[in-house]
Design a protein around this motif. Sequence first.
Motif, PDB file in Angstrom:
ATOM      1  N   LEU A  29      10.889 -25.286 -17.776  1.00 42.54           N
ATOM      2  CA  LEU A  29      10.316 -26.320 -16.943  1.00 42.54           C
ATOM      3  C   LEU A  29      11.217 -26.560 -15.747  1.00 42.54           C
ATOM      4  O   LEU A  29      12.430 -26.396 -15.820  1.00 42.54           O
ATOM      5  CB  LEU A  29      10.176 -27.655 -17.706  1.00 42.54           C
ATOM      6  CG  LEU A  29       9.101 -27.727 -18.773  1.00 42.54           C
ATOM      7  CD1 LEU A  29       9.639 -27.198 -20.083  1.00 42.54           C
ATOM      8  CD2 LEU A  29       8.645 -29.168 -18.938  1.00 42.54           C
ATOM      9  N   TYR A  68      11.110 -36.047  -8.879  1.00 46.95           N
ATOM     10  CA  TYR A  68      10.009 -35.435  -9.613  1.00 46.95           C
ATOM     11  C   TYR A  68       8.672 -35.733  -8.926  1.00 46.95           C
ATOM     12  O   TYR A  68       7.860 -34.832  -8.681  1.00 46.95           O
ATOM     13  CB  TYR A  68       9.983 -35.952 -11.045  1.00 46.95           C
ATOM     14  CG  TYR A  68       8.883 -35.346 -11.901  1.00 46.95           C
ATOM     15  CD1 TYR A  68       9.125 -34.231 -12.696  1.00 46.95           C
ATOM     16  CD2 TYR A  68       7.602 -35.892 -11.919  1.00 46.95           C
ATOM     17  CE1 TYR A  68       8.129 -33.670 -13.471  1.00 46.95           C
ATOM     18  CE2 TYR A  68       6.591 -35.328 -12.685  1.00 46.95           C
ATOM     19  CZ  TYR A  68       6.859 -34.225 -13.459  1.00 46.95           C
ATOM     20  OH  TYR A  68       5.859 -33.687 -14.212  1.00 46.95           O
ATOM     21  N   ARG A  72       6.075 -33.226  -6.964  1.00 48.08           N
ATOM     22  CA  ARG A  72       4.697 -33.102  -7.451  1.00 48.08           C
ATOM     23  C   ARG A  72       3.706 -33.333  -6.312  1.00 48.08           C
ATOM     24  O   ARG A  72       2.742 -32.576  -6.145  1.00 48.08           O
ATOM     25  CB  ARG A  72       4.444 -34.107  -8.577  1.00 48.08           C
ATOM     26  CG  ARG A  72       3.049 -33.976  -9.203  1.00 48.08           C
ATOM     27  CD  ARG A  72       2.775 -35.089 -10.204  1.00 48.08           C
ATOM     28  NE  ARG A  72       2.593 -36.373  -9.559  1.00 48.08           N
ATOM     29  CZ  ARG A  72       1.444 -36.770  -8.998  1.00 48.08           C
ATOM     30  NH1 ARG A  72       0.388 -35.971  -9.001  1.00 48.08           N
ATOM     31  NH2 ARG A  72       1.342 -37.956  -8.439  1.00 48.08           N
ATOM     32  N   GLN A 181       0.955 -30.100 -18.192  1.00 47.17           N
ATOM     33  CA  GLN A 181       1.719 -30.334 -16.977  1.00 47.17           C
ATOM     34  C   GLN A 181       0.798 -30.040 -15.793  1.00 47.17           C
ATOM     35  O   GLN A 181      -0.039 -29.142 -15.862  1.00 47.17           O
ATOM     36  CB  GLN A 181       2.935 -29.416 -16.929  1.00 47.17           C
ATOM     37  CG  GLN A 181       3.943 -29.676 -18.034  1.00 47.17           C
ATOM     38  CD  GLN A 181       4.632 -31.013 -17.882  1.00 47.17           C
ATOM     39  OE1 GLN A 181       4.882 -31.466 -16.772  1.00 47.17           O
ATOM     40  NE2 GLN A 181       4.921 -31.663 -18.996  1.00 47.17           N
ATOM     41  N   THR A 186       5.000 -26.492 -14.232  1.00 53.75           N
ATOM     42  CA  THR A 186       6.333 -26.830 -14.730  1.00 53.75           C
ATOM     43  C   THR A 186       6.457 -26.625 -16.230  1.00 53.75           C
ATOM     44  O   THR A 186       7.466 -26.993 -16.816  1.00 53.75           O
ATOM     45  CB  THR A 186       6.691 -28.290 -14.390  1.00 53.75           C
ATOM     46  OG1 THR A 186       5.720 -29.165 -14.977  1.00 53.75           O
ATOM     47  CG2 THR A 186       6.721 -28.502 -12.893  1.00 53.75           C
ATOM     48  N   SER A 190       2.327 -31.192 -23.119  1.00 51.25           N
ATOM     49  CA  SER A 190       3.231 -32.165 -23.717  1.00 51.25           C
ATOM     50  C   SER A 190       2.437 -33.043 -24.676  1.00 51.25           C
ATOM     51  O   SER A 190       1.253 -33.328 -24.444  1.00 51.25           O
ATOM     52  CB  SER A 190       3.887 -33.048 -22.651  1.00 51.25           C
ATOM     53  OG  SER A 190       4.789 -32.297 -21.867  1.00 51.25           O
ATOM     54  N   SER A 208       2.001 -38.756 -14.578  1.00 46.25           N
ATOM     55  CA  SER A 208       2.738 -37.491 -14.641  1.00 46.25           C
ATOM     56  C   SER A 208       4.220 -37.720 -14.871  1.00 46.25           C
ATOM     57  O   SER A 208       4.858 -37.021 -15.668  1.00 46.25           O
ATOM     58  CB  SER A 208       2.530 -36.698 -13.339  1.00 46.25           C
ATOM     59  OG  SER A 208       1.189 -36.294 -13.214  1.00 46.25           O
ATOM     60  N   ALA A 212       6.546 -36.668 -18.206  1.00 51.65           N
ATOM     61  CA  ALA A 212       7.821 -35.952 -18.092  1.00 51.65           C
ATOM     62  C   ALA A 212       8.950 -36.717 -18.781  1.00 51.65           C
ATOM     63  O   ALA A 212       9.843 -36.119 -19.393  1.00 51.65           O
ATOM     64  CB  ALA A 212       8.156 -35.725 -16.622  1.00 51.65           C
ATOM     65  N   PRO A 217       7.537 -31.551 -24.963  1.00 52.10           N
ATOM     66  CA  PRO A 217       6.923 -30.269 -24.587  1.00 52.10           C
ATOM     67  C   PRO A 217       6.696 -29.395 -25.816  1.00 52.10           C
ATOM     68  O   PRO A 217       7.496 -29.405 -26.753  1.00 52.10           O
ATOM     69  CB  PRO A 217       7.967 -29.630 -23.657  1.00 52.10           C
ATOM     70  CG  PRO A 217       8.841 -30.759 -23.215  1.00 52.10           C
ATOM     71  CD  PRO A 217       8.855 -31.729 -24.359  1.00 52.10           C
TER      72      PRO A 217
END
Length: 365
Positions: A29, A68, A72, A181, A186, A190, A208, A212, A217
Motif C-alpha cells: 500500500l 493521504y 487521493r 481502496q 493503494t 479493508s 477513505s 486507512a 487490509p
Amino acid sequence: MDSTLTRIAAPFPLTHTLLFNHPHSSPSLICFFSRRTHSKRLFNSNCKLENSKRNAHDDNVVLDEKAYEAERLRLDAQARDSMAETSKREMETSSEDEPKAWKWVIRKRIWDLMEARNIAQNPRPVHHRIPNFVGASAAAKMLSGLEVFLDASCVKVNPDSPQKQVRFLTLSGGKKLLTPQPRLRTGFFSILESHMLSPSTINEACTSVGVAKNGRPIGLDEKIKVDLIVIGSVAVDPKTGARLGKGEGFAELEYGMLRYMGAIDDSTPVVTSVHDCQLVEDIPVEKLLIHDVPVDIICTPDQVIFTNTNIPKPQGIYWDKLSPEKLAQIRILRELKSRIERETGQKLPCGPSEKLPPTAQRRRK
C-alpha cells in the motif's frame, strides 16, 4: 432478457459456497504514516504492510491524514480528467451503436440532468463520478430495511460518497464492512467492524481516510463470506437490472476478485442505491459485456425495486478485457495474474491497450 419488475418486499435467497482458496502475501500500500518517535513524515509508495493485521491503529504509526487526502484528491482529479478525454474521444470517433459510445451517451445524459435539476450533491460536478444525490441518506435507509441487509453479517460497500450512509448503517448495525481502496490503487480491500471503533469514530470510518486509519487490509487468501454487495451506479434499468457505472470498470474488477476468493457466488445479492432520475429504460441488454455486473435490487429515496434480473453475473476476471495499462497500475491484479499463471502453467491473455490516468508518483524519503 427483460425480467419481471417487482416493487414489493420479498425474501432473497442467501446461499453461498466457498469456491477456492489460495496462498497469498499481503498487498503493498502507499503509506502516509509518521512514526510517533519521529517528527518527519513519510511518503513511500513502496511501503509494505508486514501482515494483514497491521494498520494505522498500530502503536508505531500515525496516519498523515492531510497528505493521504491530498494525494487521493489529486489522483481522483487526474482520473476524472482522463475519463473525460476518453468519453469525448469515443463519442466523437464511434457510432452510438458501438459498445463504448452508447454507454457514454447515457452517462452524460444522467450527469447533465442531475446538475441541471440540482439533484446533485457534493462532490460536484458529478460528471465522471458515481454521483452523490439529494436523498442518498433516505435511499440508504430504504436499503437498511431490506431482509438481505438485516440478515447479512458481512456487507461489501463501494467507497463513493452516495453510499457513505450505507457504510455507516452497516457498521452501526454491528455488521462487518468490506470496502475497497479507492480505485484499488493503494491496495485491495479493508475490513472494518464496530468493535474496532469507538462510537465517535464510526462516522469517520465511513470515509477513505477513516478506512486507512481504522481498517484491516486483507489479501486474496482471506477466508471471508460476503452476504451482500452494495454497488454505486450512474444509471440502472429497473426492468432488467442492467447497470452502468462511471466507466472505469473497478466494480467489475472487485466483483471478479471476490469470485476468485470464493467470497461470493451467483446467489449473492447485488444492491444499488440511486436517485429516481437515474432509473432508465434504454440500456440494451444485448450490448452489455460479459463482465458487466447486473443488480438484483434498486433502492431510491422513494421506492425499493426487485429487478428479478436474468442477466448472468460475471464468473471472475476476464483477463482478455483487461488492458496492460490498468494491470500495471493495480498491484493486486498483477499478483493474482502471476499466481494463476504459476498454478496453471499457462499465460493468461491480455486486453487491448488504453490510455489511463497516472498512478501516484514514487518519491523517496
